[in-house]
Design a protein around this motif. Structure first.
Motif, mmCIF file in Angstrom:
data_model
loop_
_atom_site.group_PDB
_atom_site.id
_atom_site.type_symbol
_atom_site.label_atom_id
_atom_site.label_comp_id
_atom_site.label_asym_id
_atom_site.label_seq_id
_atom_site.Cartn_x
_atom_site.Cartn_y
_atom_site.Cartn_z
ATOM 1 N N THR A 93 -67.303 12.358 21.211
ATOM 2 C CA THR A 93 -67.584 10.905 20.846
ATOM 3 C C THR A 93 -69.149 10.890 21.009
ATOM 4 N N GLU A 94 -69.766 11.065 22.137
ATOM 5 C CA GLU A 94 -71.341 11.108 22.171
ATOM 6 C C GLU A 94 -71.890 11.970 21.327
ATOM 7 N N ILE A 95 -71.526 13.175 21.132
ATOM 8 C CA ILE A 95 -72.229 14.029 20.520
ATOM 9 C C ILE A 95 -72.273 13.560 18.901
ATOM 10 N N GLU A 96 -70.856 13.037 18.381
ATOM 11 C CA GLU A 96 -70.874 12.681 17.034
ATOM 12 C C GLU A 96 -71.590 11.376 16.525
ATOM 13 N N CYS A 97 -71.763 10.524 17.672
ATOM 14 C CA CYS A 97 -72.472 9.295 17.585
ATOM 15 C C CYS A 97 -74.039 9.581 17.492
ATOM 16 N N SER A 98 -74.533 10.621 18.135
ATOM 17 C CA SER A 98 -75.829 11.046 18.124
ATOM 18 C C SER A 98 -76.213 11.630 16.778
ATOM 19 N N LEU A 99 -75.200 12.627 16.421
ATOM 20 C CA LEU A 99 -75.061 13.344 14.875
ATOM 21 C C LEU A 99 -75.403 12.127 13.856
ATOM 22 N N VAL A 100 -74.504 11.280 13.761
ATOM 23 C CA VAL A 100 -74.528 10.154 12.632
ATOM 24 C C VAL A 100 -75.848 9.124 12.756
ATOM 25 N N ARG A 101 -76.229 8.996 13.827
ATOM 26 C CA ARG A 101 -77.337 8.324 13.902
ATOM 27 C C ARG A 101 -78.598 9.191 13.406
ATOM 28 N N LEU A 102 -78.590 10.545 13.753
ATOM 29 C CA LEU A 102 -79.674 11.235 13.152
ATOM 30 C C LEU A 102 -79.538 11.514 11.651
ATOM 31 N N ALA A 103 -78.380 11.397 11.075
ATOM 32 C CA ALA A 103 -77.891 11.465 9.777
ATOM 33 C C ALA A 103 -78.598 10.403 8.956
ATOM 34 N N CYS A 104 -78.406 9.143 9.680
ATOM 35 C CA CYS A 104 -79.183 8.042 9.332
ATOM 36 C C CYS A 104 -80.625 8.095 9.030
ATOM 37 N N ASP A 105 -81.133 8.896 9.910
ATOM 38 C CA ASP A 105 -82.763 8.923 9.781
ATOM 39 C C ASP A 105 -83.131 10.084 8.726
ATOM 40 N N LEU A 112 -76.045 13.393 0.786
ATOM 41 C CA LEU A 112 -75.373 12.121 0.807
ATOM 42 C C LEU A 112 -74.390 12.168 -0.393
ATOM 43 N N ASP A 113 -74.970 12.543 -1.628
ATOM 44 C CA ASP A 113 -73.936 12.635 -2.919
ATOM 45 C C ASP A 113 -73.082 13.796 -2.585
ATOM 46 N N ALA A 114 -73.567 15.066 -2.016
ATOM 47 C CA ALA A 114 -72.524 16.110 -1.895
ATOM 48 C C ALA A 114 -71.522 15.812 -1.103
ATOM 49 N N LEU A 115 -71.777 15.073 0.174
ATOM 50 C CA LEU A 115 -70.842 14.928 1.111
ATOM 51 C C LEU A 115 -69.800 13.686 0.505
ATOM 52 N N ASP A 116 -70.501 12.811 -0.335
ATOM 53 C CA ASP A 116 -69.473 11.824 -1.046
ATOM 54 C C ASP A 116 -68.665 12.343 -2.123
ATOM 55 N N ALA A 117 -69.092 13.544 -2.853
ATOM 56 C CA ALA A 117 -68.099 14.450 -3.692
ATOM 57 C C ALA A 117 -67.151 15.068 -3.076
ATOM 58 N N PHE A 118 -67.381 15.505 -1.721
ATOM 59 C CA PHE A 118 -66.277 16.393 -0.828
ATOM 60 C C PHE A 118 -65.270 15.264 -0.334
ATOM 61 N N LEU A 119 -65.860 13.939 -0.197
ATOM 62 C CA LEU A 119 -64.843 13.294 0.405
ATOM 63 C C LEU A 119 -63.977 12.649 -0.503
ATOM 64 N N ARG A 120 -64.539 12.556 -1.974
ATOM 65 C CA ARG A 120 -63.644 11.997 -2.841
ATOM 66 C C ARG A 120 -62.478 13.292 -3.373
ATOM 67 N N GLU A 121 -63.070 14.570 -3.281
ATOM 68 C CA GLU A 121 -61.899 15.282 -3.368
ATOM 69 C C GLU A 121 -60.938 15.564 -2.425
ATOM 70 N N SER A 122 -61.270 14.948 -1.189
ATOM 71 C CA SER A 122 -60.498 15.077 0.010
ATOM 72 C C SER A 122 -59.507 14.004 -0.255
ATOM 73 N N GLY A 144 -70.117 18.617 7.531
ATOM 74 C CA GLY A 144 -71.009 18.072 6.501
ATOM 75 C C GLY A 144 -72.122 17.184 6.985
ATOM 76 N N LEU A 145 -71.433 16.215 7.767
ATOM 77 C CA LEU A 145 -72.275 14.976 8.349
ATOM 78 C C LEU A 145 -73.327 15.601 9.246
ATOM 79 N N ALA A 146 -72.736 16.563 9.872
ATOM 80 C CA ALA A 146 -73.535 17.144 11.114
ATOM 81 C C ALA A 146 -74.791 17.918 10.454
ATOM 82 N N ARG A 147 -74.504 18.575 9.152
ATOM 83 C CA ARG A 147 -75.647 19.294 8.631
ATOM 84 C C ARG A 147 -76.505 18.352 8.279
#
Length: 231
Positions: A93-105, A112-122, A144-147
């Motif tokens: 939980t703590e690692i992924e919350c850190s990653l998502v904050r970094l992704a926001c920055d 983001l478009d590529a991850l959105d496309a992957f999510l829609r396919e999923s 993908g979010l971590a990347r």
């Protein structure tokens, strides 16, 4: 016993230890061993057609990753101890919350478009998709979010934690497809808005972190393992 090596696409060869590591890791993640099971090195060496030395190297690597335990007189599969599993989920939980904050920055619009496309396919995946497939898609989204976060140390740590709680995650995923996909969408939308607080809260809610839910998932995992062993 003669050691063999596998040819690789780049023309190099994989050592016996590398082959053993890959095969054993895959077996561990696919519940080929049960929790608390002792590893019979003689039997494994015969199954993999390798000597004890490369096998021991592979086993020690799996110990370093937390997928096996060295109990001094042999190796065994970690038990599903509630406190330990809770600690792993808390760390995830703590690692992924850190990653998502970094992704926001740091996330680019193209990323983001590529991850959105992957999510829609999923989300368009067949309703009859197996839990294994759903876990694969779930891991794909989080990786993908971590990347997008741009921190490889945190990304590798996240991947290791997910490996160590794979069985419990597998059980917890059953029946949660719609909820999981909706939460993925909420997380991605918050990241696209660069809303660190909303993204963090959505991620925290997404990950199994309540003690009672973890305990229930562990009990279900033991039931699943018992079913497999008696089949």
């Amino acid at each position: 016993m003669a050691e063999r090596s596998d040819a690789r696409p780049d023309g190099r060869t994989a050592s016996s230890a590398q082959r053993a590591y890959r095969m054993l890791r895959d077996r561990l993640l696919r519940f080929g061993f049960t929790p608390n099971q002792k590893i019979n090195e003689v039997v494994l060496a015969g199954e993999l057609s390798i000597s004890r030395t490369p096998l021991r190297e592979a086993l020690n690597r799996l110990v370093a990753e937390g997928l096996l335990e060295d109990r001094g007189r042999g190796f065994s599969v970690p038990d599903l101890e509630t406190a330990k599993i809770r600690d792993l989920f808390e760390a995830r939980t703590e690692i992924e919350c850190s990653l998502v904050r970094l992704a926001c920055d740091r996330a680019t619009e193209d990323g983001l478009d590529a991850l959105d496309a992957f999510l829609r396919e999923s989300m368009a995946e067949s309703p009859d998709a197996s839990v294994d497939r759903l876990i694969e898609l779930d891991i794909g989204f989080h990786d993908g979010l971590a990347r997008l976060a741009g921190n490889e140390v945190l990304r590798r740590t996240m991947a290791n934690l997910n490996d160590r709680i794979h069985l419990v995650r597998w059980i917890a995923m059953d029946g949660r497809r719609e909820t999981t996909q909706r939460q993925h969408l909420e997380i991605l939308e918050a990241v696209r808005r660069r809303d660190r607080e909303a993204a963090t809260e959505a991620m925290r809610e997404h990950i199994l972190h309540r003690n009672e839910d973890i305990v229930a998932a562990i009990k279900a995992a033991y039931g699943h393992v018992h079913t497999l062993s008696s089949a």
